[in-house]
Design a protein around this motif. Structure first.
Motif, PDB file in Angstrom:
ATOM      1  N   HIS A 131      86.333 143.592 106.567  1.00  0.00           N
ATOM      2  CA  HIS A 131      87.297 142.760 107.214  1.00  0.00           C
ATOM      3  C   HIS A 131      88.231 143.453 107.954  1.00  0.00           C
ATOM      4  CE1 HIS A 131      86.052 139.807 103.753  1.00  0.00           C
ATOM      5  NE2 HIS A 131      85.269 139.631 104.704  1.00  0.00           N
ATOM      6  N   VAL A 132      89.079 142.684 108.620  1.00  0.00           N
ATOM      7  CA  VAL A 132      90.506 142.983 109.187  1.00  0.00           C
ATOM      8  C   VAL A 132      91.270 141.995 108.859  1.00  0.00           C
ATOM      9  CG1 VAL A 132      91.911 143.147 111.636  1.00  0.00           C
ATOM     10  CG2 VAL A 132      89.527 144.344 111.349  1.00  0.00           C
ATOM     11  N   HIS A 133      92.376 142.138 108.202  1.00  0.00           N
ATOM     12  CA  HIS A 133      93.331 141.345 107.774  1.00  0.00           C
ATOM     13  C   HIS A 133      94.494 141.339 108.561  1.00  0.00           C
ATOM     14  CE1 HIS A 133      91.803 141.653 103.458  1.00  0.00           C
ATOM     15  NE2 HIS A 133      90.707 141.127 104.026  1.00  0.00           N
ATOM     16  N   LEU A 134      94.810 140.067 109.017  1.00  0.00           N
ATOM     17  CA  LEU A 134      95.992 139.904 110.186  1.00  0.00           C
ATOM     18  C   LEU A 134      97.234 139.466 109.180  1.00  0.00           C
ATOM     19  CD1 LEU A 134      94.317 138.508 113.068  1.00  0.00           C
ATOM     20  CD2 LEU A 134      94.842 140.908 112.553  1.00  0.00           C
ATOM     21  N   ILE A 135      98.316 140.111 109.198  1.00  0.00           N
ATOM     22  CA  ILE A 135      99.416 139.736 108.146  1.00  0.00           C
ATOM     23  C   ILE A 135     100.697 139.598 109.121  1.00  0.00           C
ATOM     24  CG2 ILE A 135     100.766 139.936 106.181  1.00  0.00           C
ATOM     25  CD1 ILE A 135      98.450 141.831 105.063  1.00  0.00           C
ATOM     26  N   GLN A 136     101.207 138.404 109.331  1.00  0.00           N
ATOM     27  CA  GLN A 136     102.393 138.193 110.083  1.00  0.00           C
ATOM     28  C   GLN A 136     103.804 138.487 109.142  1.00  0.00           C
ATOM     29  OE1 GLN A 136     102.628 134.579 112.550  1.00  0.00           O
ATOM     30  NE2 GLN A 136     104.751 134.561 112.055  1.00  0.00           N
ATOM     31  N   ARG A 137     104.363 139.676 109.514  1.00  0.00           N
ATOM     32  CA  ARG A 137     105.638 139.897 108.873  1.00  0.00           C
ATOM     33  C   ARG A 137     106.560 140.617 109.856  1.00  0.00           C
ATOM     34  NH1 ARG A 137     102.965 141.116 103.665  1.00  0.00           N
ATOM     35  NH2 ARG A 137     103.169 139.240 102.400  1.00  0.00           N
TER      36      ARG A 137
END
Length: 148
Positions: free
Chosen positions: A71-77
């Motif tokens: 997977h690619v995990h996109l994390i908005q921070r």
């Protein structure tokens, strides 16, 4: 004699530990992004990755399948900006780079070769063709024709 047996025991165990094979498989790469929905559109629409649910369904995280269980995990921070160097990149492989290029061009996505020429393709000495694109947060992504 006891000392020799003890040393032999240590050597055998040390050798066995060094020979351990963990058989790792790539699971995921997490990417911190400014706008998770804009990045999700890029990974879903432009790269054609299928979104998969996060078990807790948080509003600031989106997961995309690369292949199988990777997977690619996109994390908005919030995070401290840094230089996005091309040498630090996610790499995806495809059998049909020409179709990818046509899709990128149809969606007005610029791509570069390794030296940095726009809309150009690098052919390595091993005959693998490669291009580089950037996502909405300017992370580099290599797309190549390496066979696995």
């Amino acid at each position: 004699m006891k000392k020799i047996l003890f040393l032999l025991f240590i050597v055998v165990n040390y050798t066995a530990l060094r020979a351990q094979k963990f058989e790792f498989q790539f699971d995921h790469q997490s990417i911190v992004v400014k706008d998770v929905n804009a990045s999700a559109d890029f990974y879903g629409i432009i790269l054609g990755m299928k979104e998969t649910p996060h078990p807790d369904n948080p509003p600031n995280i989106r997961w995309f399948v690369v292949n199988g269980n990777s997977h690619v995990h996109l994390i908005q921070r919030d995070f401290v900006p840094f230089e996005k160097n091309k040498s630090m990149h996610l790499c995806l492989s495809t059998k049909d780079l020409d179709a990818v290029i046509t899709h990128l061009e149809a969606n007005n996505i610029t791509y570069w070769d390794w030296p940095g020429k726009k809309n150009a393709v690098t052919t390595r000495k091993d005959k693998v063709r490669q291009i580089y694109i950037q996502d909405p947060d300017e992370y580099w992504i290599e797309i190549n024709t390496a066979e696995h």
